[in-house]
Enzyme design. Structure first.
Site: not given
Length: 184
Positions: A13, A15
């Site tokens: 991922d 952020d």
């Protein structure tokens, strides 16, 4: 295109894993603040033969907070920092949709991971690692049969309090996970 080795794939991922997260969204290149140890971890993993891909929800586009052009600038800066450290990002898949759009790519749906699987010419993702800081990241990885890792950066401290799929490993950050993987 050569087929990637599923045993050497890590899907991250963005952020909260690679860079600081914000409840107000990362709306500009100036707001994008990478974790220095995360950039180094990606480079170290790449140097040891791991393929790195990124799967990221970016609903700020649908909400009108930033454009795909701005997102492209952020991703180019991220790629440059990783490459300057000696690493490489093989692919970035992102979902520009909002939560109410009903798309198949917004995590926890597995569409972004399916895009990565197809792009890298893989049969499945059963030996790949998925590293996220939220339950929806982990749920998307579980849907594709990935090995699951939750990091405590970003929203990870909150997510670790939720019921995670069986077998989910938890690390303080991406650097600690890289240390584990590279010492195995």
């Amino acid at each position: 295109m050569p087929t990637a080795d599923t045993k050497k794939l890590i899907i991250l991922d963005r952020d909260g894993v690679i860079n600081e997260d914000s409840d107000c969204y990362i709306k500009s290149l100036e707001e994008w603040k990478p974790y220095p140890k995360a950039i180094d971890a990606i480079a170290r993993l790449t140097k040891q033969g791991w393929t790195i891909a990124i799967a990221t929800n970016q609903s700020g586009i649908a909400r009108g907070y930033f454009t795909e052009h701005t997102l492209s600038q952020i991703h180019e800066a991220m790629r440059c920092q990783v490459e300057s450290a000696g690493g490489h990002i093989a692919q970035i898949a992102y979902c520009p949709h909002g939560p109410q759009d009903g798309c198949s790519c917004r995590k926890p749906q597995p569409g972004l991971l399916e895009q990565i699987r197809c792009s890298l010419g893989m049969e499945n993702l059963h030996a790949a690692w998925l590293v996220g800081d939220s339950l929806r990241d982990i749920q998307a990885g579980a849907a594709m049969g990935c090995q699951l890792v939750l990091v405590r950066t970003g929203k990870g401290m909150i997510a670790q309090e939720k019921e995670l799929p069986t077998g989910t490993q938890v690390y303080d950050d991406l650097e600690k996970f890289a240390n584990f993987l590279l010492s195995a």
